[in-house]
Design an enzyme around this catalytic site. Structure first.
Site, PDB file in Angstrom:
ATOM      1  N   LEU A 188       0.888  -1.415  -0.094  1.00 17.15           N
ATOM      2  CA  LEU A 188      -0.027   0.059   0.096  1.00 17.15           C
ATOM      3  C   LEU A 188       0.786   1.290   0.090  1.00 17.15           C
ATOM      4  O   LEU A 188       1.902   1.163   0.749  1.00 17.15           O
ATOM      5  CB  LEU A 188      -1.070   0.094   1.340  1.00 17.15           C
ATOM      6  N   ASP A 189       0.659   2.232  -0.713  1.00 16.67           N
ATOM      7  CA  ASP A 189       1.297   3.439  -0.799  1.00 16.67           C
ATOM      8  C   ASP A 189       1.308   4.304   0.246  1.00 16.67           C
ATOM      9  O   ASP A 189       0.306   3.999   0.992  1.00 16.67           O
ATOM     10  CB  ASP A 189       0.897   4.440  -1.899  1.00 16.67           C
ATOM     11  N   PRO A 190       2.179   4.991   0.763  1.00 15.06           N
ATOM     12  CA  PRO A 190       2.165   5.824   2.069  1.00 15.06           C
ATOM     13  C   PRO A 190       0.784   6.458   2.363  1.00 15.06           C
ATOM     14  O   PRO A 190       0.350   6.709   3.157  1.00 15.06           O
ATOM     15  CB  PRO A 190       3.749   6.598   2.020  1.00 15.06           C
ATOM     16  N   PHE A 191       0.434   7.254   1.009  1.00 15.22           N
ATOM     17  CA  PHE A 191      -0.811   8.072   1.163  1.00 15.22           C
ATOM     18  C   PHE A 191      -2.062   7.193   1.529  1.00 15.22           C
ATOM     19  O   PHE A 191      -3.092   7.786   1.810  1.00 15.22           O
ATOM     20  CB  PHE A 191      -0.930   8.921  -0.052  1.00 15.22           C
ATOM     21  N   ALA A 192      -2.117   5.905   1.222  1.00  8.67           N
ATOM     22  CA  ALA A 192      -3.167   4.915   1.185  1.00  8.67           C
ATOM     23  C   ALA A 192      -3.314   4.425   2.693  1.00  8.67           C
ATOM     24  O   ALA A 192      -2.259   4.476   3.584  1.00  8.67           O
ATOM     25  CB  ALA A 192      -3.031   3.748   0.158  1.00  8.67           C
TER      26      ALA A 192
END
Length: 294
Positions: free
Chosen positions: A58-62
């Site tokens: 999962l991307d950091p912003f997610a």
């Protein structure tokens, strides 16, 4: 009242009682999947304790569901990664982002996609973002993009089984997406035209739901770990072996199992203990290819 001192013996006992299996974590915003794995590894005693990994970045912003694999469950990684995913996302409309998310360079276009937009389902061809973890000639695409290189990520076919607009308020809209492994939600939203992912939350992976996940700072004594056997059963049909067949499978010997379901791979177990993943050969025998005995 502040909590009392931690009993080292009790803490060690709590860590030792954590079984091999799958820990469901609700990843917070701003933390990478690697951060989550490192946090769990530290809680289990560091690198010299048990192996820890995850099944799907999962991307950091997610935010949302991350499957953290403990001990022998790390051997299930490719099977768990292949499970379908469910996401909820908030799209910023009338703007684009170089990364498809808030971390990129945003350009305001003022062009708002129609309400509702055309939402593709079924087999979809998409081009993953240049800022993705896909490897190109052995190097992550996002590393090349951050170095200023021109990144040409090849298109791929994915399956989108559901794509629904949940709400629309001005220049923002909420969507729910059910999709196959390997689908980039950022690309689905960007392909709507003049839109990017403002927020992204993974709500389910196969049979696992974020509603059942732990917060990242939850102590080990509160963890509810999906057992290795249950995790195996969530991805493969289970075949129960007798004691002799279990011994042979544990040594990697091929088995004649006429009652096994007619599928390519099965989970071989005995008396509640995972033994191996077996792969069917051309002659019909089952060959243990991934072992689980310590």
């Amino acid at each position: 009242m502040s909590p009392g001192p931690v009993d080292p013996a009790a803490a060690a006992e709590a860590v030792a009682s954590v079984p091999d299996g799958v820990l469901l974590v609700d990843k917070p915003v701003g933390r990478s999947s690697h951060d989550v794995v490192a946090r769990v590894r530290r809680a289990l005693g560091g690198r010299r304790a048990r192996r820890v990994g995850h099944a799907g970045t999962l991307d950091p912003f997610a935010t949302g569901l991350l499957l953290v694999l403990i001990g022998r469950a790390t051997r299930l990684q490719p099977y768990l990664m292949a499970l379908g995913k469910q996401y909820e996302t908030v799209a910023q409309l009338g703007a684009t982002s170089t990364t498809g998310d808030p971390e990129g360079e945003v350009t305001i276009t003022g062009r708002i996609p129609p309400d509702p937009p055309s939402l593709p389902t079924g087999t979809v061809r998409q081009r993953p973002p240049a800022y993705s973890a896909i490897k190109i000639d052995g190097v992550r695409a996002y590393r090349r993009a951050r170095r200023g290189e021109q990144v040409d990520v090849p298109e791929r076919e994915v399956t989108v089984s559901a794509f629904e607009q949940l709400w629309r308020e001005g220049d923002r809209a909420g969507f729910r997406i059910d999709c196959s492994s390997g689908t980039y939600v950022r690309s689905l939203i960007a392909d709507l035209g003049d839109a990017y992912c403002l927020e992204l939350r993974r709500t389910a992976i196969g049979p696992y739901a974020v509603a059942d996940a732990h917060q990242l700072d939850a102590p080990p004594e509160t963890w509810r770990v999906v057992s290795l056997l249950d995790a195996l059963a969530s991805v493969l049909p289970v075949v129960e072996l007798d004691a002799d067949s279990a011994r042979r499978a544990g040594h990697g010997q091929r088995l004649e199992l006429p009652a096994a379901p007619p599928v390519d791979e099965v989970a071989l177990c005995h008396d509640g203990e995972p033994i191996a993943i077996g792969r069917r050969e051309q002659d019909g025998r089952i060959h243990p290819v991934v072992g689980f005995r310590a």
